[in-house]
Design a protein around this motif. Structure first.
Motif, PDB file in Angstrom:
ATOM      1  N   THR B 313      20.739  -3.150  -9.173  1.00  0.00           N
ATOM      2  CA  THR B 313      19.756  -3.381 -10.019  1.00  0.00           C
ATOM      3  C   THR B 313      19.409  -4.977  -9.679  1.00  0.00           C
ATOM      4  O   THR B 313      18.198  -5.407 -10.027  1.00  0.00           O
ATOM      5  CB  THR B 313      20.321  -3.423 -11.384  1.00  0.00           C
ATOM      6  N   LEU B 314      20.015  -5.636  -9.070  1.00  0.00           N
ATOM      7  CA  LEU B 314      19.638  -6.991  -8.586  1.00  0.00           C
ATOM      8  C   LEU B 314      18.530  -6.882  -7.626  1.00  0.00           C
ATOM      9  O   LEU B 314      17.428  -7.529  -7.652  1.00  0.00           O
ATOM     10  CB  LEU B 314      20.841  -8.103  -8.057  1.00  0.00           C
ATOM     11  N   SER B 315      18.659  -6.185  -6.485  1.00  0.00           N
ATOM     12  CA  SER B 315      17.733  -6.172  -5.427  1.00  0.00           C
ATOM     13  C   SER B 315      16.688  -5.518  -5.999  1.00  0.00           C
ATOM     14  O   SER B 315      15.575  -5.811  -5.458  1.00  0.00           O
ATOM     15  CB  SER B 315      18.225  -5.382  -4.037  1.00  0.00           C
ATOM     16  N   GLU B 316      16.667  -4.409  -6.618  1.00  0.00           N
ATOM     17  CA  GLU B 316      15.480  -3.621  -7.063  1.00  0.00           C
ATOM     18  C   GLU B 316      14.534  -4.508  -7.771  1.00  0.00           C
ATOM     19  O   GLU B 316      13.618  -4.597  -8.190  1.00  0.00           O
ATOM     20  CB  GLU B 316      16.009  -2.443  -7.788  1.00  0.00           C
ATOM     21  N   GLY B 317      15.272  -5.485  -8.845  1.00  0.00           N
ATOM     22  CA  GLY B 317      14.554  -6.330  -9.505  1.00  0.00           C
ATOM     23  C   GLY B 317      13.750  -7.451  -8.557  1.00  0.00           C
ATOM     24  O   GLY B 317      12.362  -7.754  -8.949  1.00  0.00           O
ATOM     25  N   THR B 318      13.994  -7.771  -7.237  1.00  0.00           N
ATOM     26  CA  THR B 318      13.541  -8.530  -6.596  1.00  0.00           C
ATOM     27  C   THR B 318      12.120  -7.910  -6.034  1.00  0.00           C
ATOM     28  O   THR B 318      10.993  -8.323  -6.358  1.00  0.00           O
ATOM     29  CB  THR B 318      13.989  -8.958  -5.116  1.00  0.00           C
ATOM     30  N   TYR B 319      12.182  -6.428  -5.799  1.00  0.00           N
ATOM     31  CA  TYR B 319      10.792  -5.722  -5.358  1.00  0.00           C
ATOM     32  C   TYR B 319      10.113  -5.599  -6.640  1.00  0.00           C
ATOM     33  O   TYR B 319       8.775  -5.649  -6.586  1.00  0.00           O
ATOM     34  CB  TYR B 319      11.655  -4.138  -5.072  1.00  0.00           C
ATOM     35  N   GLU B 320      10.756  -5.434  -7.865  1.00  0.00           N
ATOM     36  CA  GLU B 320       9.499  -5.257  -8.862  1.00  0.00           C
ATOM     37  C   GLU B 320       9.121  -6.692  -9.285  1.00  0.00           C
ATOM     38  O   GLU B 320       7.799  -6.549  -9.594  1.00  0.00           O
ATOM     39  CB  GLU B 320      10.558  -5.202 -10.268  1.00  0.00           C
ATOM     40  N   GLY B 321       9.796  -7.727  -8.964  1.00  0.00           N
ATOM     41  CA  GLY B 321       9.208  -9.029  -9.314  1.00  0.00           C
ATOM     42  C   GLY B 321       7.884  -9.145  -8.378  1.00  0.00           C
ATOM     43  O   GLY B 321       6.906  -9.637  -8.869  1.00  0.00           O
ATOM     44  N   ILE B 322       8.065  -8.799  -7.274  1.00  0.00           N
ATOM     45  CA  ILE B 322       6.719  -8.859  -6.252  1.00  0.00           C
ATOM     46  C   ILE B 322       5.688  -8.222  -6.572  1.00  0.00           C
ATOM     47  O   ILE B 322       4.583  -8.589  -6.721  1.00  0.00           O
ATOM     48  CB  ILE B 322       7.288  -8.854  -4.811  1.00  0.00           C
ATOM     49  N   HIS B 323       5.806  -6.901  -7.068  1.00  0.00           N
ATOM     50  CA  HIS B 323       4.877  -6.032  -7.369  1.00  0.00           C
ATOM     51  C   HIS B 323       4.184  -6.261  -8.581  1.00  0.00           C
ATOM     52  O   HIS B 323       2.932  -6.293  -9.133  1.00  0.00           O
ATOM     53  CB  HIS B 323       5.481  -4.513  -7.423  1.00  0.00           C
ATOM     54  N   LEU B 324       4.982  -6.748  -9.589  1.00  0.00           N
ATOM     55  CA  LEU B 324       4.456  -7.374 -10.883  1.00  0.00           C
ATOM     56  C   LEU B 324       3.470  -8.360 -10.728  1.00  0.00           C
ATOM     57  O   LEU B 324       2.266  -8.667 -11.601  1.00  0.00           O
ATOM     58  CB  LEU B 324       5.548  -7.546 -11.987  1.00  0.00           C
ATOM     59  N   TYR B 325       3.898  -9.382  -9.860  1.00  0.00           N
ATOM     60  CA  TYR B 325       3.271 -10.502  -9.396  1.00  0.00           C
ATOM     61  C   TYR B 325       1.719 -10.033  -8.942  1.00  0.00           C
ATOM     62  O   TYR B 325       0.904 -10.460  -9.282  1.00  0.00           O
ATOM     63  CB  TYR B 325       3.916 -11.422  -8.598  1.00  0.00           C
ATOM     64  N   ALA B 326       1.741  -9.250  -7.958  1.00  0.00           N
ATOM     65  CA  ALA B 326       0.593  -8.451  -7.155  1.00  0.00           C
ATOM     66  C   ALA B 326      -0.145  -8.037  -8.436  1.00  0.00           C
ATOM     67  O   ALA B 326      -1.439  -8.297  -8.361  1.00  0.00           O
ATOM     68  CB  ALA B 326       1.162  -7.671  -6.265  1.00  0.00           C
ATOM     69  N   GLN B 327       0.499  -7.413  -9.319  1.00  0.00           N
ATOM     70  CA  GLN B 327      -0.400  -6.673 -10.209  1.00  0.00           C
ATOM     71  C   GLN B 327      -1.193  -7.476 -11.200  1.00  0.00           C
ATOM     72  O   GLN B 327      -2.337  -7.322 -11.470  1.00  0.00           O
ATOM     73  CB  GLN B 327       0.184  -5.650 -11.153  1.00  0.00           C
ATOM     74  N   ALA B 328      -0.291  -8.681 -11.501  1.00  0.00           N
ATOM     75  CA  ALA B 328      -0.941  -9.860 -12.374  1.00  0.00           C
ATOM     76  C   ALA B 328      -2.088 -10.569 -11.646  1.00  0.00           C
ATOM     77  O   ALA B 328      -3.080 -10.863 -12.143  1.00  0.00           O
ATOM     78  CB  ALA B 328       0.002 -10.817 -12.727  1.00  0.00           C
TER      79      ALA B 328
END
Lengths: 290, 393
Positions: B313-328
């Motif tokens: 859950t920690l490392s998948e969170g890093t992945y989400e963080g980058i994609h959410l930033y890109a979407q924003a």
């Protein structure tokens, strides 16, 4: 009863982790901050041998031998240069600890690994249950200390080691090879740490930083017991083990840890030469002992 | 002494940069998406060494995958993205040095942090001064509400509140004992558990906290036995968690007392021997079956082959963080801080863990799953559905 058994186990564990340090610090005066890493090396030997051969008992035999062999070049090329300079040994062994951890991390990875207990399950003991392996650990600790005492007091090897540590110049003039005595003593201390690490391995998990939490308690046991006194060390382990168990059980585990430090400080204040002083034994290198 | 060891060990861990800090634009020339111009730089702070050093490498791989995916899809605003990694060596003051480096020397446009709460708090003032957005991705105790900060991780309202009644029903237990390491996260979870257990009609029969690095749980296990607890909520981390579960089983209580390992991520499982299954509840497990997770794991396999790290859950969170930033950034059509922070609110992303929605309190609504350990991995037993993080700010 459960409290008593836990206190006995805590004492056994303290003895086990302190006994190697009692030799390296107590006899040689080296403040060895890498003591925990020698324990860790023993645990990794146990891990490797157990997974290769399937025999934990073979692993227990291999751990002290391999760790001792590994310690010889460390003594010859590193520690040897710092015997007259105790403060520098702190920095040197501190660096050594980091190097050993990183080496093991490179070889085995930094993850948690498991050494299966050779004695699973528990036995009933006056109405409480107690894991069989804990009983083994306590007996092993007592046996190791007893054996070391016999070697130190009743063999030529022990006599020479004590002679060298107490007065190197005089021992040398009597024809004892002090360079060899230092090498052997450091090897024995490291072997004991490696053995302890192998015995501890099945009680928790094996990982590169596993030795670190043991170092402080090992030093406290040796200091409260008094340098060079095995009897004192055993008494100190009992004092600190009981303190920790009683406070952890009746107050909180955090108080258990604080209590151990407080009791150790009080003992060191009022018995600076250690509990072992009470029944007067050989003590090396302490000016006060004279 | 342990603290000293960690601090000094940290000095060696300057940066495990991923080798993509060459001249601006060189990366984009190779990018299949054909984006050109100055890259948008994404700073990622991880624990690559030190006590929690096991958690960094999977995050680094997830970050590199996210970078590649965004570039393959044409970059952001026609520019390539570049991930710049910093290693905090599991140490708050090293985290500050690395944050300074990323924000002020590497000129990153955002800071993604998958670190401890202590590191987050240490880094926040630096983020504020540089006035860049920060996304904190791991599970944590909740309530971090800085204006520049978004949080993606599971908060106790998600990881504890819905899980306690589920465990009581599913396993037929109601008598809880709480054992945790003695610092703020376990204590905060302990407080949440008080109410959650009471609401679920259970009772807490004991609560104890031990110093980090405890390796003998004999006394606590005796207390658990005499308290007649039938379930333990263990907020112990790493080796402490392993030692506790192992010794509980050694003492013969494994069958009578269930363990809910709140922080028992996949990495502790290889340290456990033959023990009764441990219950875990996180927003992500590698074993989840959904198309996004399949794509995610397959892509990682292709990219890293044999060296692919187990995702948590920690490392998948890093992945989400980058994609959410890109979407924003795409939505804001800018990397300007104010615009990005506004655009992050309300973002929705179909992540490997399931659908996420960023809410008004700058936390995330996400699915929670309950799993049981099976040897060295988890088996997902139940999907608790989408759980609101509640009003965190």
């Amino acid at each position: 009863m459960a409290e008593l058994l836990n206190a006995v186990y805590a004492t056994g564990l303290l003895l086990l982790v302190a006994v190697g340090l009692a030799v390296v610090f107590g006899l040689m005066g080296i403040i060895n901050l890498a003591h925990g890493e020698f324990l860790m090396l023993g645990a990794y030997v146990a891990l490797a041998v157990t997974s290769l051969t399937g025999s934990f008992w073979l692993a227990i035999a291999a751990a002290p031998i391999l760790v001792a062999i590994l310690s010889l070049p460390i003594e010859r090329f590193v520690m040897r240069r710092f015997y007259a300079r105790p403060l520098e040994t702190i920095v040197v062994t501190f660096g050594l600890a980091i190097v050993l951890q990183q080496l093991v991390e490179g070889l085995f990875g930094r993850g948690f690994q498991r050494v299966e207990s050779p004695l699973p399950g528990s036995i009933s003991f006056f109405g409480t249950t107690f894991p069989r392996y804990r009983l083994f650990l306590v007996m092993a600790a007592v046996l190791i200390v007893a054996l070391l005492w016999v070697i130190q007091r009743h063999t030529l090897l022990g006599l020479r080691a004590r002679a060298v540590m107490q007065n190197p110049e005089l021992a040398s003039s009597l024809g004892i090879d002090i360079s060899r005595a230092y090498l052997l003593t450091f090897g024995v201390g490291s072997a004991l740490a490696g053995l302890a690490g192998a015995i501890i391995a099945p009680t928790a998990s094996v990982f590169p930083a596993m030795g670190t939490p043991f170092v402080v308690s090992a030093f406290l046991v040796v200091l409260v017991g008094g340098l060079g006194s095995l009897g004192g060390m055993a008494a100190a382990a009992a004092i600190l083990g009981v303190t920790q168990t009683v406070l952890a059980g009746r107050v909180t585990p955090v108080f258990g840890v604080i209590g151990v430090v407080v009791v150790a400080v009080v003992f060191m204040r009022f018995m600076p030469d250690g509990v072992g002083r009470l029944w007067g034994q050989f003590r090396p290198r302490t000016g006060r002992a004279a | 002494m342990a603290v000293l060891v960690l601090t000094l060990a940290a000095c060696g861990g300057q940066s495990a940069s991923d080798g993509e800090t060459g001249p601006a634009g060189t990366e984009s020339a190779d990018g299949e998406g054909g984006a050109t111009g100055d890259p948008i730089r994404i700073g990622v702070l991880l624990q690559l060494s030190g006590a929690a050093g096991v958690f960094g490498p999977p995050s680094q791989q997830a970050a590199e995958l996210a970078e590649r995916e965004i570039n393959d899809a044409g970059g952001l605003l026609g520019r390539p993205v570049e991930v710049v990694i910093g290693d905090d060596a599991t140490d708050a003051s090293t985290a500050q040095e690395q944050a300074e480096r990323l924000l002020n020397q590497e000129d990153v446009d955002v800071l993604i942090s998958t670190e401890s709460s202590a590191a987050r708090e240490a880094v926040l003032p630096i983020v504020e001064r540089a006035d860049e957005p920060m996304i904190y991705t791991p599970l944590y105790e909740g309530g971090a509400c800085n204006e520049n900060l978004y949080n993606l991780g599971e908060v106790p309202k998600q990881q504890i509140e819905p899980v306690i009644p589920y465990i009581q029903d599913e396993y037929g237990v109601d008598s809880w004992y709480i054992v945790g390491d003695d610092y703020n996260w376990p204590r905060a979870l302990g407080e949440v558990a008080q109410d959650a257990v009471a609401d679920a009609g259970g009772s807490i029969v004991g609560e104890e906290y031990v110093p980090l690095g405890t390796n003998d749980f004999g006394t606590i296990i005796d207390n658990i036995e005499s308290s007649d607890a039938d379930v333990v909520m263990a907020t112990l981390v790493g080796a402490d968690a392993i030692a506790f579960v192992q010794q509980l089983n050694d003492f013969g209580l494994g069958e009578d007392v269930r363990v809910f390992g709140v922080a028992m991520l996949e990495n502790v499982l290889p340290g456990l021997g033959e023990v009764e299954p441990v219950i875990a509840a996180f927003g992500y497990f590698e074993e989840l079956e959904n198309p996004e997770n399949e794509t995610f794991l397959t892509a990682l396999d292709e990219m890293f082959g044999q060296d692919r790290e187990q995702q948590t859950t920690l490392s998948e969170g890093t992945y989400e963080g980058i994609h959410l930033y890109a979407q924003a950034v795409t939505q804001a059509e800018s990397t300007e801080t104010e615009a990005v922070l506004q655009a992050l609110n309300g973002q929705q992303f179909d992540a490997p863990r399931g659908s996420l929605t960023v809410g008004d309190s700058r936390h995330v609504t996400q699915n929670m799953y309950v799993a049981e350990s099976r040897g060295e991995s988890y088996e997902v037993m139940h999907d608790l559905g989408e759980i609101d993080p509640g009003d965190q700010c």
